[in-house]
Design a protein around this motif. Structure first.
Motif, PDB file in Angstrom:
ATOM      1  N   ALA A   1       0.813  -1.211   0.000  1.00  0.00           N
ATOM      2  CA  ALA A   1       0.000   0.000   0.000  1.00  0.00           C
ATOM      3  C   ALA A   1       0.850   1.267   0.000  1.00  0.00           C
ATOM      4  CB  ALA A   1      -0.929  -0.012   1.207  1.00  0.00           C
ATOM      5  N   LEU A   2       2.056   1.214   0.537  1.00  0.00           N
ATOM      6  CA  LEU A   2       2.922   2.394   0.611  1.00  0.00           C
ATOM      7  C   LEU A   2       3.790   2.588  -0.627  1.00  0.00           C
ATOM      8  CD1 LEU A   2       4.193   2.271   4.320  1.00  0.00           C
ATOM      9  CD2 LEU A   2       2.437   3.764   3.336  1.00  0.00           C
ATOM     10  N   THR A   3       3.761   1.633  -1.556  1.00  0.00           N
ATOM     11  CA  THR A   3       4.640   1.731  -2.719  1.00  0.00           C
ATOM     12  C   THR A   3       4.406   2.997  -3.546  1.00  0.00           C
ATOM     13  OG1 THR A   3       4.842  -0.679  -2.834  1.00  0.00           O
ATOM     14  CG2 THR A   3       5.375   0.557  -4.832  1.00  0.00           C
ATOM     15  N   PRO A   4       3.159   3.424  -3.835  1.00  0.00           N
ATOM     16  CA  PRO A   4       2.995   4.677  -4.600  1.00  0.00           C
ATOM     17  C   PRO A   4       3.597   5.896  -3.902  1.00  0.00           C
ATOM     18  CG  PRO A   4       0.963   3.416  -4.614  1.00  0.00           C
ATOM     19  CD  PRO A   4       1.860   2.759  -3.621  1.00  0.00           C
ATOM     20  N   PHE A   5       3.457   5.961  -2.571  1.00  0.00           N
ATOM     21  CA  PHE A   5       4.041   7.087  -1.847  1.00  0.00           C
ATOM     22  C   PHE A   5       5.564   7.023  -1.891  1.00  0.00           C
ATOM     23  CE2 PHE A   5      -0.071   6.104   0.103  1.00  0.00           C
ATOM     24  CZ  PHE A   5      -0.717   7.336  -0.020  1.00  0.00           C
ATOM     25  N   ALA A   6       6.129   5.810  -1.742  1.00  0.00           N
ATOM     26  CA  ALA A   6       7.584   5.663  -1.775  1.00  0.00           C
ATOM     27  C   ALA A   6       8.140   6.034  -3.141  1.00  0.00           C
ATOM     28  CB  ALA A   6       7.966   4.217  -1.422  1.00  0.00           C
ATOM     29  N   ALA A   7       7.424   5.703  -4.224  1.00  0.00           N
ATOM     30  CA  ALA A   7       7.886   6.063  -5.563  1.00  0.00           C
ATOM     31  C   ALA A   7       7.926   7.579  -5.738  1.00  0.00           C
ATOM     32  CB  ALA A   7       6.985   5.426  -6.611  1.00  0.00           C
ATOM     33  N   ALA A   8       6.969   8.269  -5.130  1.00  0.00           N
ATOM     34  CA  ALA A   8       6.964   9.731  -5.222  1.00  0.00           C
ATOM     35  C   ALA A   8       8.044  10.361  -4.350  1.00  0.00           C
ATOM     36  CB  ALA A   8       5.592  10.269  -4.832  1.00  0.00           C
ATOM     37  N   TRP A   9       8.417   9.700  -3.255  1.00  0.00           N
ATOM     38  CA  TRP A   9       9.420  10.263  -2.343  1.00  0.00           C
ATOM     39  C   TRP A   9      10.835  10.149  -2.900  1.00  0.00           C
ATOM     40  CZ3 TRP A   9       6.881   7.357   2.305  1.00  0.00           C
ATOM     41  CH2 TRP A   9       5.736   8.064   2.703  1.00  0.00           C
ATOM     42  N   GLY A  10      11.131   9.140  -3.685  1.00  0.00           N
ATOM     43  CA  GLY A  10      12.465   9.041  -4.247  1.00  0.00           C
ATOM     44  C   GLY A  10      12.938   7.601  -4.388  1.00  0.00           C
ATOM     45  N   THR A  11      14.182   7.491  -4.799  1.00  0.00           N
ATOM     46  CA  THR A  11      14.750   6.175  -5.105  1.00  0.00           C
ATOM     47  C   THR A  11      14.902   5.298  -3.867  1.00  0.00           C
ATOM     48  OG1 THR A  11      15.958   7.080  -6.994  1.00  0.00           O
ATOM     49  CG2 THR A  11      16.720   4.986  -6.097  1.00  0.00           C
ATOM     50  N   MET A  12      15.521   5.819  -2.820  1.00  0.00           N
ATOM     51  CA  MET A  12      15.785   5.015  -1.633  1.00  0.00           C
ATOM     52  C   MET A  12      14.509   4.558  -0.928  1.00  0.00           C
ATOM     53  SD  MET A  12      18.896   4.515  -1.831  1.00  0.00           S
ATOM     54  CE  MET A  12      19.009   3.582  -0.320  1.00  0.00           C
ATOM     55  N   PRO A  13      13.513   5.432  -0.729  1.00  0.00           N
ATOM     56  CA  PRO A  13      12.260   4.932  -0.130  1.00  0.00           C
ATOM     57  C   PRO A  13      11.605   3.836  -0.965  1.00  0.00           C
ATOM     58  CG  PRO A  13      12.347   7.324   0.001  1.00  0.00           C
ATOM     59  CD  PRO A  13      13.489   6.882  -0.879  1.00  0.00           C
ATOM     60  N   LEU A  14      11.652   3.957  -2.287  1.00  0.00           N
ATOM     61  CA  LEU A  14      11.041   2.935  -3.134  1.00  0.00           C
ATOM     62  C   LEU A  14      11.771   1.602  -2.995  1.00  0.00           C
ATOM     63  CD1 LEU A  14       9.044   2.042  -5.296  1.00  0.00           C
ATOM     64  CD2 LEU A  14      10.645   2.915  -7.028  1.00  0.00           C
ATOM     65  N   LEU A  15      13.114   1.639  -3.052  1.00  0.00           N
ATOM     66  CA  LEU A  15      13.874   0.398  -2.907  1.00  0.00           C
ATOM     67  C   LEU A  15      13.665  -0.219  -1.522  1.00  0.00           C
ATOM     68  CD1 LEU A  15      17.231   1.373  -4.681  1.00  0.00           C
ATOM     69  CD2 LEU A  15      15.319   0.031  -5.599  1.00  0.00           C
ATOM     70  N   ALA A  16      13.614   0.615  -0.479  1.00  0.00           N
ATOM     71  CA  ALA A  16      13.377   0.101   0.878  1.00  0.00           C
ATOM     72  C   ALA A  16      12.003  -0.557   0.979  1.00  0.00           C
ATOM     73  CB  ALA A  16      13.515   1.234   1.888  1.00  0.00           C
ATOM     74  N   THR A  17      11.006   0.047   0.339  1.00  0.00           N
ATOM     75  CA  THR A  17       9.660  -0.538   0.370  1.00  0.00           C
ATOM     76  C   THR A  17       9.624  -1.880  -0.339  1.00  0.00           C
ATOM     77  OG1 THR A  17       8.714   1.686   0.378  1.00  0.00           O
ATOM     78  CG2 THR A  17       7.246  -0.119  -0.197  1.00  0.00           C
ATOM     79  N   ARG A  18      10.325  -1.978  -1.455  1.00  0.00           N
ATOM     80  CA  ARG A  18      10.381  -3.244  -2.182  1.00  0.00           C
ATOM     81  C   ARG A  18      11.104  -4.322  -1.362  1.00  0.00           C
ATOM     82  NH1 ARG A  18       7.428  -5.032  -5.921  1.00  0.00           N
ATOM     83  NH2 ARG A  18       9.177  -6.142  -6.881  1.00  0.00           N
ATOM     84  N   ILE A  19      12.162  -3.934  -0.670  1.00  0.00           N
ATOM     85  CA  ILE A  19      12.878  -4.905   0.177  1.00  0.00           C
ATOM     86  C   ILE A  19      11.981  -5.374   1.314  1.00  0.00           C
ATOM     87  CG2 ILE A  19      14.797  -5.156   1.790  1.00  0.00           C
ATOM     88  CD1 ILE A  19      16.430  -3.330  -0.040  1.00  0.00           C
ATOM     89  N   LEU A  20      11.246  -4.460   1.944  1.00  0.00           N
ATOM     90  CA  LEU A  20      10.321  -4.847   3.019  1.00  0.00           C
ATOM     91  C   LEU A  20       9.229  -5.773   2.497  1.00  0.00           C
ATOM     92  CD1 LEU A  20       9.911  -1.486   4.977  1.00  0.00           C
ATOM     93  CD2 LEU A  20      11.181  -3.527   5.670  1.00  0.00           C
ATOM     94  N   LEU A  21       8.752  -5.519   1.271  1.00  0.00           N
ATOM     95  CA  LEU A  21       7.770  -6.420   0.666  1.00  0.00           C
ATOM     96  C   LEU A  21       8.336  -7.828   0.542  1.00  0.00           C
ATOM     97  CD1 LEU A  21       5.089  -6.911  -0.893  1.00  0.00           C
ATOM     98  CD2 LEU A  21       6.302  -6.197  -2.962  1.00  0.00           C
ATOM     99  N   GLY A  22       9.582  -7.931   0.083  1.00  0.00           N
ATOM    100  CA  GLY A  22      10.207  -9.247  -0.038  1.00  0.00           C
ATOM    101  C   GLY A  22      10.447  -9.901   1.314  1.00  0.00           C
ATOM    102  N   MET A  23      10.851  -9.131   2.312  1.00  0.00           N
ATOM    103  CA  MET A  23      11.086  -9.695   3.645  1.00  0.00           C
ATOM    104  C   MET A  23       9.802 -10.247   4.252  1.00  0.00           C
ATOM    105  SD  MET A  23      13.739  -6.883   5.204  1.00  0.00           S
ATOM    106  CE  MET A  23      13.872  -7.764   6.770  1.00  0.00           C
ATOM    107  N   GLY A  24       8.693  -9.536   4.066  1.00  0.00           N
ATOM    108  CA  GLY A  24       7.422 -10.036   4.584  1.00  0.00           C
ATOM    109  C   GLY A  24       6.990 -11.320   3.918  1.00  0.00           C
ATOM    110  N   GLN A  25       7.184 -11.395   2.592  1.00  0.00           N
ATOM    111  CA  GLN A  25       6.767 -12.602   1.887  1.00  0.00           C
ATOM    112  C   GLN A  25       7.766 -13.749   2.057  1.00  0.00           C
ATOM    113  OE1 GLN A  25       5.550 -11.985  -2.154  1.00  0.00           O
ATOM    114  NE2 GLN A  25       4.001 -10.462  -1.596  1.00  0.00           N
ATOM    115  N   GLY A  26       9.002 -13.430   2.457  1.00  0.00           N
ATOM    116  CA  GLY A  26       9.987 -14.492   2.643  1.00  0.00           C
ATOM    117  C   GLY A  26       9.658 -15.450   3.767  1.00  0.00           C
TER     118      GLY A  26
END
Length: 337
Positions: A117-142
């Motif tokens: 749900a936070l991915t659109p906001f992270a994409a607007a905030w910049g590169t690092m927030p977007l990559l961090a959100t994607r990593i957290l998505l993977g950690m949750g599904q791992g």
């Protein structure tokens, strides 16, 4: 002085731990249908898992157009998910063994749903927030599939476990198909951001099923723990009764032998006192004057026998306390997961 016959040895009580405390509880029988709900909850979670990981494959096209991403950056965004996914695979299994698969699955699903749900906001905030959100998505599904396998191993019978895994994987790929099929119409109608909002909010539909499964599991675990504790208590009582009977019989024989020896020793001392002058006062003990050496040795034997019996009773009590602690530990471990 009269020679003492060899004393009867006191048997040593050895209590083995009951099987219920030494080994984990077996999987439920096929006739118990509560495992169906566990499979359903896991299958729904697997569908959400693949739904939330595939929506970006369609949404990244309009995202790249809006933010001006090149192909290299799009590849970095997509691969960041798998960095987090691989980092928590082993941890998910260890946490499931320690805290239970149900709690770990719920925590992982909550994490990846919030990250989606936070991915659109992270994409607007910049590169690092977007990559961090994607990593957290993977950690949750791992942690998801290790937790599911822990739940299946504990609650699903062996005869249907492979079929249950097949159902879960089929639902996971249905989530992939749903994500690829539903994303384009949502993007055309409401914009690419809504693929993340709607797919992330889908976890709210999973929550009631998970809570219902938790109540069922808690009630079943309490019933199993109570039955195991009752069986262990009965085994302890039976063994304690058998041991007490054996000790009483052994003690009776020892005291009878001691009494007969005391009588023989006293008679021999009285008969031979005038000739042998075997009457002495024992040193270091408060025995009455005129006690013979044979009688004094006999008193030592009786006292030692009594001390050994008291020590054995204390060991039996300590073993019973240990068994009760094992039963409590078994009840606590069965309530997990």
């Amino acid at each position: 002085a009269t020679e003492l016959p060899p004393r009867a040895s006191i048997p040593t009580l050895t209590l083995a731990l009951p099987a219920a405390a030494a080994a984990p509880a077996a999987a439920p029988a096929t006739g118990d249908r509560d495992w169906v709900k566990v499979v359903g909850v896991c299958a729904f979670a697997a569908m959400l898992c693949y739904l939330d990981r595939t929506n970006i494959s369609t949404a990244i096209v309009p995202m790249a157009e809006q933010f001006g991403w090149n192909k290299q950056f799009c590849g970095a965004v997509l691969s960041a998910f798998f960095a987090g996914y691989g980092a928590t695979q082993v941890l998910g299994g260890q946490w499931s063994d320690k805290y239970g698969g149900s709690a770990v699955l719920a925590g992982g699903l909550a994490l990846w749903s919030v990250a989606t749900a936070l991915t659109p906001f992270a994409a607007a905030w910049g590169t690092m927030p977007l990559l961090a959100t994607r990593i957290l998505l993977g950690m949750g599904q791992g942690v998801a599939f290790p937790a599911m396998h822990a739940l299946l191993a504990k609650h699903v019978p062996n005869k249907v476990r492979s079929g249950a895994i097949g159902i879960i994987m089929a639902c996971a790929h249905c989530g992939t198909a749903l994500g690829f099929g539903a994303s384009p119409p949502i993007i055309d109608a409401m914009g690419w951001g809504w693929t993340y909002y709607l797919f992330g909010a889908a976890a709210l539909m999973w929550l009631p099923a998970w809570l219902s499964m938790g109540k069922k599991k808690a009630a079943a675990a309490a019933t199993v723990a109570a039955a195991a504790a009752a069986r262990q208590a009965q085994q302890v009582q039976r063994r304690a009764a058998a041991a007490s009977t054996h000790v009483m019989h052994s003690g009776s024989r020892a005291w009878l032998q001691a009494g007969s020896m005391a009588t023989a020793g006293g008679a021999a001392a009285l008969c031979s006192s005038a000739v042998l002058q075997d009457v002495v006062t024992p040193t270091g003990r408060d025995a009455p004057a005129g006690t013979s050496r044979s009688a004094h040795t006999l008193l030592d034997a009786i006292t030692q026998q009594h001390d050994q019996q008291q020590q054995q009773q204390q060991e039996q009590q300590q073993q019973q306390v240990l068994l009760q602690q094992c039963a409590a530990a078994a009840a606590t471990s069965s309530s997990k997961g």
